[in-house]
Design an enzyme around this catalytic site. Structure first.
Site, PDB file in Angstrom:
ATOM      1  CB  SER A 144      -0.869  -0.017   1.266  1.00 57.94           C
ATOM      2  OG  SER A 144      -1.391   1.271   1.555  1.00 57.94           O
ATOM      3  CE1 TYR A 157      -3.800   0.350   3.935  1.00 55.38           C
ATOM      4  CE2 TYR A 157      -5.198  -1.494   4.491  1.00 55.38           C
ATOM      5  CZ  TYR A 157      -4.574  -0.720   3.543  1.00 55.38           C
ATOM      6  OH  TYR A 157      -4.701  -1.004   2.204  1.00 55.38           O
TER       7      TYR A 157
HETATM    8  C1  GCO Z   1      -6.768   5.340   3.319  1.00 59.99           C
HETATM    9  C2  GCO Z   1      -6.933   4.486   2.092  1.00 59.99           C
HETATM   10  C3  GCO Z   1      -5.592   3.860   1.723  1.00 59.99           C
HETATM   11  C4  GCO Z   1      -5.740   3.159   0.402  1.00 59.99           C
HETATM   12  C5  GCO Z   1      -4.559   2.367  -0.006  1.00 59.99           C
HETATM   13  C6  GCO Z   1      -3.419   3.281  -0.323  1.00 59.99           C
HETATM   14  O1  GCO Z   1      -7.613   5.261   4.215  1.00 59.99           O
HETATM   15  O2  GCO Z   1      -5.769   6.064   3.353  1.00 59.99           O
HETATM   16  O3  GCO Z   1      -7.893   3.465   2.310  1.00 59.99           O
HETATM   17  O4  GCO Z   1      -5.202   3.000   2.751  1.00 59.99           O
HETATM   18  O5  GCO Z   1      -6.796   2.260   0.464  1.00 59.99           O
HETATM   19  O6  GCO Z   1      -4.199   1.424   0.951  1.00 59.99           O
HETATM   20  O7  GCO Z   1      -2.389   2.473  -0.859  1.00 59.99           O
END
Ligand code: GCO
Ligand code: CA
Length: 260
Positions: A144, A157
């Site tokens: 990501s 995340y």
């Molecule tokens: C967020 C987005 C990101 C994208 C992606 C970027 O909340 O910033 O969901 O996480 O989905 O992962 O690469």
């Protein structure tokens, strides 16, 4: 260019029932791969398999949770028994919980790490045993922007996706001697259900991303197919431990003033 051909290959895409996983799976199928899709929701799986079959792709679905090592072991065994082999593993299944770090429940933080980082480890460890035997294999971890950058509200995340980048490099190191290439794809900001909540017109974040992305648009899921095919094919046999960012240029730039 049969360098990019996936004819005769079996590609397993976790979370391939929708979104980016489905778009990458379609690309792999268009290059000739036979699809194995995992998911956890029967209805989503049924709809996804109908979608693949309507396009003439060979696709089989298996419903299990990649974070449950016993379940994953049982199903990977079943998949290898039924499909004969797994040539390509795409660790795409992932969740996100947007919550300020100061107030996020530890259980929520732990669940994101479990699905987005531990799950890929479990699946890679299970699938690699057969790849080592066969002296070839491709593992593609879906990283990501958050493998490189932080953002308010996505601490779990980002920690998981940053870890997934380093897991990619480590598995590449350990398994390259077996002619197994482990790499990653880092999607930028794409128009999917996962980003729908932050992608509405007039939402400051939506305008920010358009401004911050040199290409000036959100990614379309099909923008990922080519990179997935490249990393799944012989064309990447000497590529190890790399994360290829498909991000419209976000990571290449500091950005520009709003009125430029
Ligand atoms: C967020 C987005 C990101 C994208 C992606 C970027 O909340 O910033 O969901 O996480 O989905 O992962 O690469
Ligand atoms: Ca088959």
């Amino acid at each position: 260019m049969d360098l990019f051909s996936l004819k005769g290959k079996v590609a397993l895409v976790t979370g391939g029932t929708h979104g980016l996983g489905m778009a990458m799976a379609e690309g792999l199928a268009q290059a000739g791969a036979e699809l194995v899709i995992t998911g956890t929701t029967p209805e989503k799986m049924d709809n996804a398999l109908k979608h693949y079959h309507d396009k003439g792709f060979k696709a089989t679905g298996y419903l299990f949770d990649v974070t449950n090592e016993a379940e994953a072991e049982k199903f990977v065994g079943q998949i290898v028994a039924e499909q004969g082999k797994i040539d390509v593993l795409v660790n795409n299944a992932g969740i996100i919980k947007r919550e300020a770090a100061v107030s996020m429940q530890v259980s929520d933080f732990r669940r994101v790490i479990d699905v987005d980082l531990v799950g890929p480890f479990i699946m890679s460890q299970l699938v690699v045993k057969d790849m080592i035997q066969r002296k070839e294999g491709k593992i593609i971890n879906i990283c990501s922007m958050m493998s490189e950058l932080g953002r308010n509200s996505v601490s779990a995340y980002a920690a998981a996706k940053g870890g997934l980048k380093m897991l990619t490099r480590n598995l590449a190191t350990e398994w390259a001697p077996h002619n197994i290439q482990v790499n990653g794809i880092g999607p930028g900001y794409f128009a999917t259900s996962q980003t729908a909540p932050i992608r509405v017109d007039g939402n400051p974040f939506n305008d920010f991303i358009i401004q911050r992305t040199p290409a000036g648009r959100w990614g379309n899921p099909e923008d990922l197919a080519g990179t997935a095919v490249f990393l799944a094919s012989r064309a990447s046999d000497f590529v190890n431990g790399q994360v290829i960012y498909v991000d419209g240029g976000i990571l290449a730039t500091i950005g520009k003033p709003a009125n430029e």
